[in-house]
Design a protein around this motif. Structure first.
Motif, PDB file in Angstrom:
ATOM      1  N   LYS A 169     -40.509  54.028  27.621  1.00  0.00           N
ATOM      2  CA  LYS A 169     -39.737  55.188  28.097  1.00  0.00           C
ATOM      3  C   LYS A 169     -38.282  55.177  27.633  1.00  0.00           C
ATOM      4  O   LYS A 169     -37.690  56.224  27.449  1.00  0.00           O
ATOM      5  N   LEU A 176     -45.923  54.186  34.922  1.00  0.00           N
ATOM      6  CA  LEU A 176     -44.929  53.359  35.618  1.00  0.00           C
ATOM      7  C   LEU A 176     -44.334  54.004  36.848  1.00  0.00           C
ATOM      8  O   LEU A 176     -44.015  53.337  37.815  1.00  0.00           O
ATOM      9  N   LEU A 178     -48.890  52.511  38.948  1.00  0.00           N
ATOM     10  CA  LEU A 178     -48.194  51.835  40.046  1.00  0.00           C
ATOM     11  C   LEU A 178     -48.134  52.815  41.203  1.00  0.00           C
ATOM     12  O   LEU A 178     -47.879  54.005  40.986  1.00  0.00           O
ATOM     13  N   ARG A 187     -35.947  50.968  45.508  1.00  0.00           N
ATOM     14  CA  ARG A 187     -36.462  52.139  44.814  1.00  0.00           C
ATOM     15  C   ARG A 187     -37.895  52.305  45.323  1.00  0.00           C
ATOM     16  O   ARG A 187     -38.083  52.436  46.526  1.00  0.00           O
ATOM     17  N   GLU A 188     -38.908  52.279  44.446  1.00  0.00           N
ATOM     18  CA  GLU A 188     -40.264  52.510  44.933  1.00  0.00           C
ATOM     19  C   GLU A 188     -40.870  51.264  45.587  1.00  0.00           C
ATOM     20  O   GLU A 188     -40.447  50.147  45.326  1.00  0.00           O
ATOM     21  N   ASN A 190     -40.591  46.011  41.573  1.00  0.00           N
ATOM     22  CA  ASN A 190     -39.574  46.358  40.600  1.00  0.00           C
ATOM     23  C   ASN A 190     -38.222  45.937  41.153  1.00  0.00           C
ATOM     24  O   ASN A 190     -37.916  46.209  42.301  1.00  0.00           O
ATOM     25  N   ALA A 246     -39.547  43.699  35.418  1.00  0.00           N
ATOM     26  CA  ALA A 246     -39.175  44.256  34.125  1.00  0.00           C
ATOM     27  C   ALA A 246     -38.322  43.254  33.344  1.00  0.00           C
ATOM     28  O   ALA A 246     -38.455  42.040  33.528  1.00  0.00           O
ATOM     29  N   THR A 247     -37.458  43.769  32.500  1.00  0.00           N
ATOM     30  CA  THR A 247     -36.627  42.910  31.651  1.00  0.00           C
ATOM     31  C   THR A 247     -35.903  41.822  32.428  1.00  0.00           C
ATOM     32  O   THR A 247     -35.846  40.675  31.979  1.00  0.00           O
ATOM     33  N   ARG A 297     -43.468  43.976  32.767  1.00  0.00           N
ATOM     34  CA  ARG A 297     -43.380  45.293  32.119  1.00  0.00           C
ATOM     35  C   ARG A 297     -41.989  45.381  31.475  1.00  0.00           C
ATOM     36  O   ARG A 297     -40.997  45.573  32.171  1.00  0.00           O
ATOM     37  N   VAL A 298     -41.939  45.230  30.163  1.00  0.00           N
ATOM     38  CA  VAL A 298     -40.628  45.033  29.528  1.00  0.00           C
ATOM     39  C   VAL A 298     -40.283  46.143  28.543  1.00  0.00           C
ATOM     40  O   VAL A 298     -41.066  46.450  27.635  1.00  0.00           O
ATOM     41  N   GLY A 299     -39.128  46.738  28.732  1.00  0.00           N
ATOM     42  CA  GLY A 299     -38.624  47.756  27.819  1.00  0.00           C
ATOM     43  C   GLY A 299     -37.361  47.272  27.124  1.00  0.00           C
ATOM     44  O   GLY A 299     -37.381  46.819  25.984  1.00  0.00           O
ATOM     45  N   GLU A 300     -36.247  47.332  27.826  1.00  0.00           N
ATOM     46  CA  GLU A 300     -34.944  46.996  27.250  1.00  0.00           C
ATOM     47  C   GLU A 300     -34.947  45.647  26.537  1.00  0.00           C
ATOM     48  O   GLU A 300     -34.405  45.510  25.433  1.00  0.00           O
TER      49      GLU A 300
END
Ligand code: PLP
Length: 364
Positions: free
Chosen positions: A39, A82, A101, A134-135, A165, A204-205, A224-227
């Motif tokens: 994303k 996500l 999720l 958050r969620e 998260n 995540a990251t 779950r990795v993006g950055e």
């Protein structure tokens, strides 16, 4: 390379694949499935492909359109949704994603109905809020009850596991203690359903810190990795981790100089507000050499995550379509038509990859 148009972002696919391989290697060493989060780069299918070529087991996005683009581009893998689904999108979630999720019973029931209609089994991961706010379920007894309902009463859902998260809203660090809390919830559920959960999804990251420190709690088996893969910068910048095994130049933003003039550094005349309704302060440093770029807030939203690669350039500010630079101390005699390069932070990446005014070029 063909003649580029500006502004543009260059994406180095080889470096991206290297980063995915490197993070995947560290994940595999401790039995973790790497999920590639796309994303941040607006779901570009070629970005997703590097994750998969680098060993990621699944591709994830908060936006279903991005998952659909990847499917349409022919990328065969499993997909994870996500963002906890909107009630209005449950049938699309089931159609496009293998996993989602979740944090609401009402949505889970709707997902189950949608899956029944489509003759599918949909995997769900139930989210725990461990303090990031958050969620996720805050009440962990309620979370366990909902997990049991999924397991026992929702025939078209598969209770895959639990997740959390951290580090997104509440800036909470995924310490080993926090992750142990998640594992404890998973084990309570497991003892009630009499089987092991497929996934305990540990963030995540920011959770990569645990891999670098070598203290990832054993049962965490998904990240779950993006950055961390695409930019590989935050853990270095904000937490001082050694990310020298990653390329930090996967994305480079390039923009063209459209004006160079010597001007006063303090605006002249009666001051009101700027283009965005603010009244910034303007230090008076006398007459300075300034450059304007054909690039503005519409393209990247906020100057704070834009870093000139060239030395002795200061970003003074921006309006919708212009970025204003102080180049007084730059020794390279910059002039109109020159192209400057910038490193991008996460928020700049999100905008520039999603802006039709910013061209995209892949290099490898
Ligand atoms: C965005 C997101 C991620 C990935 O975050 P990064 O910091 O880019 O690694 C992981 N999980 C969820 C639920 C997300 O929304």
């Amino acid at each position: 390379m063909k003649q580029q148009k500006y502004p543009c972002v260059e994406i180095n696919l080889n470096h991206l694949k290297h980063n995915a391989q490197e993070i995947n290697r560290r994940c595999e060493e401790v039995g973790i499935d790497l999920v590639g989060v796309i994303k941040g780069a607006t779901g570009l299918p070629l970005v997703a492909k590097q994750y998969i070529d680098g060993g990621a087991k699944m591709i994830a996005s908060s936006r279903l359109e991005q998952i659909e683009d990847c499917i349409n581009s022919g990328l065969k893998t499993k997909y994870l949704c996500l963002r906890v689904p909107m009630l209005s999108e449950v049938s699309e979630v089931v159609r496009l994603a293998d996993y989602s999720l979740n944090s609401e019973l009402k949505v889970l029931k709707a997902l189950n109905e949608a899956a029944k209609k489509q003759g599918k089994k949909h995997n769900v991961i139930i989210m725990a809020d461990l303090g990031d706010l958050r969620e996720g379920f805050w009440d962990k007894d309620e979370m366990i009850d909902v997990a049991l309902l999924v397991e026992n009463e929702m025939e078209n859902l598969i209770l895959s596991g639990v997740g959390t998260n951290l580090g997104c809203y509440g800036s909470i660090v995924p310490t080993p203690d926090k992750l142990e809390e998640l594992i404890a919830i998973a084990e309570k559920i497991e003892s009630k359903i009499g089987r092991e959960l497929e996934y305990i999804s540990g963030g995540a990251t920011t959770s990569l810190m645990r891999l670098w420190d070598g203290d990832m709690p054993e049962r965490i088996n998904m990240l779950r990795v993006g950055e961390g893969v695409i930019l590989g910068r935050d853990l270095d910048r904000y937490f001082d981790y050694d990310l020298s095994s990653l390329h930090q130049d996967v994305m480079t933003l390039k923009a063209e100089i459209i004006e160079v003039k010597d001007k006063p550094s303090h605006p002249i005349g009666e001051m009101g507000i700027d283009a965005f309704g603010h009244l910034p302060t303007y230090p008076d440093r006398g007459i300075r050499r300034r450059a304007l770029l054909g690039l503005g807030k519409v393209d990247y939203a906020d100057t704070s995550y834009l870093e000139p690669l060239e030395e002795n350039i200061e970003i003074l500010g921006a309006s919708s379509d212009h970025t204003i630079l102080d180049i007084e101390d730059n020794v390279n005699n910059l002039s109109v038509g020159d192209v400057l390069k910038f490193k991008v932070g996460y928020s700049v990446m999100v905008y520039v990859t999603n802006c039709r005014n910013v061209k995209m070029y892949y290099i490898d």
